[in-house]
Design an enzyme around this catalytic site. Structure first.
Site, PDB file in Angstrom:
ATOM      1  N   CYS A 132      72.847  17.210  57.933  1.00 54.74           N
ATOM      2  CA  CYS A 132      71.440  16.951  57.639  1.00 54.74           C
ATOM      3  C   CYS A 132      70.762  16.295  58.839  1.00 54.74           C
ATOM      4  O   CYS A 132      71.136  16.556  59.999  1.00 54.74           O
ATOM      5  CB  CYS A 132      71.305  16.108  56.366  1.00 54.74           C
ATOM      6  SG  CYS A 132      69.621  16.052  55.721  1.00 54.74           S
ATOM      7  N   ASP A 153      71.520   8.230  51.255  1.00 55.55           N
ATOM      8  CA  ASP A 153      70.322   8.057  50.420  1.00 55.55           C
ATOM      9  C   ASP A 153      70.531   6.916  49.444  1.00 55.55           C
ATOM     10  O   ASP A 153      69.576   6.262  49.021  1.00 55.55           O
ATOM     11  CB  ASP A 153      69.984   9.342  49.674  1.00 55.55           C
ATOM     12  CG  ASP A 153      69.177  10.254  50.574  1.00 55.55           C
ATOM     13  OD1 ASP A 153      69.793  10.964  51.387  1.00 55.55           O
ATOM     14  OD2 ASP A 153      67.948  10.208  50.502  1.00 55.55           O
TER      15      ASP A 153
END
Ligand code: RUB
Length: 308
Positions: A124, A193
């Site tokens: 990512c 996250d």
């Protein structure tokens, strides 16, 4: 309010993305909102702030940095509007300053785990992970990076652009090549996250299979996460909500419509168990994931939880 709604929309559509950037944008939006708020009664003020906070928090469900940043920003003890506004503005300014400093500190701490000649795999687009990689490179370490494409939104293309600009030798791979390429890798470095109380890592979908492949091949896995990405509510037994995004991100809706027996699942994140993670690099130090509880308790505090 319009400005805050614009920020909320940018977070929802991922124009602003990545757990750290989302948190910073929400904190700044709340600060600017209270500066423009024209109410004189503290009850009305608090109600408006809570409404604005809820709008921001509801934009994306998984990154715990978002509710944490909003809570840290909006808490105040003043019972008059002027005092409350000042507190919120100060909270936001401190949060934004500390977030910037955290990125630098994590870079320095994490770079100590990178050695000359290392091949790093990342997934990512994480500013925290890139801070570690770029710091090691700036220290003169001879490193290279394998970056995944990160379907469906292809955040890997942002990562390779940034790595290229640093001058770091980089190889782009498709997500399904992770296990095949693992033999070349020394250390996997990803962002976060959310980190739960049992040290599990919630990050971009695909992280768990990458960590699994790394574990199988006896390679190190580091997650780089500011303390504001740890989830206090998981102490109360709450689960992290995994965001499901639109099928349109995966396949052209017209093509999908031709196949009535097919549905699409598009989870944006997944969960990597603590046993696949060697270290979590935070701005206050490098810890084994099993220490998540201590970090939540000492660096976030119980007041961030929604007890009751
Ligand atoms: C981004 C993602 C990142 C973390 C950490 O997902 O999973 O790895 O948010 O990023 P999305 P950072 O693109 O869906 O927001 O280190 O920049 O906070």
């Amino acid at each position: 309010m319009q400005q805050l709604l614009d920020t909320a929309e940018k977070i929802r559509t991922m124009e602003i993305r990545g757990a750290g950037r989302i948190a910073e944008a929400a904190s700044a939006a709340l600060r600017d909102y209270v500066l423009s708020l024209k109410v004189t009664n503290i009850k009305d003020f608090n109600k408006k702030v809570d409404e604005a906070a809820n709008i921001l928090v509801q934009t994306r469900p998984t990154a715990v940095s978002l509710p944490n940043a909003v809570q840290i920003t909006k808490r105040h003890v003043s019972d008059d509007v002027t005092g409350a506004r000042e507190e919120i503005v100060r909270n936001a300014d401190i949060f934004l300053k500390q977030a910037g400093e955290a990125l630098e500190k994590m870079g320095k701490i994490g770079a100590k785990r990178i050695h000359d000649g290392d091949v790093i795999m990342t997934h990512c687009n994480s500013h925290a992970a890139l801070s570690v990689i770029s710091t090691a490179f700036k220290q003169g370490k001879d490193i290279s990076v394998i970056a995944t494409e990160s379907r469906p939104r292809r955040q890997g293309l942002l990562t390779i652009r940034e790595l290229n600009d640093y001058g770091i030798p980089t190889t782009l791979i498709v997500d399904s090549a992770v296990r095949y390429c693992m033999k070349e890798v020394d250390t996997v470095i990803v962002g976060a996250d959310a980190i739960t109380v049992n040290g599990a890592l919630v990050n971009k979908v695909g992280t768990s299979q990458l960590a699994h492949a790394a574990h199988e091949a006896r390679k190190n896995v580091l997650s780089v996460a500011e303390t504001f990405k740890f989830s206090p509510n998981t102490i109360l037994g709450e689960m992290i909500d995994i965001e499901e995004r639109s099928a349109d991100e995966v396949i052209d809706p017209k093509v999908l419509a031709e196949m009535p027996n097919v549905k699409v699942k598009n989870p944006a994140f997944d969960i990597t168990p603590a046993e696949y993670i060697d270290m979590i690099i935070t701005e206050v130090g490098a810890f084994p994931p099993q220490m998540a509880y201590t970090i939540i308790k000492e660096h976030l505090g119980w007041e961030l939880t929604n007890i009751g």
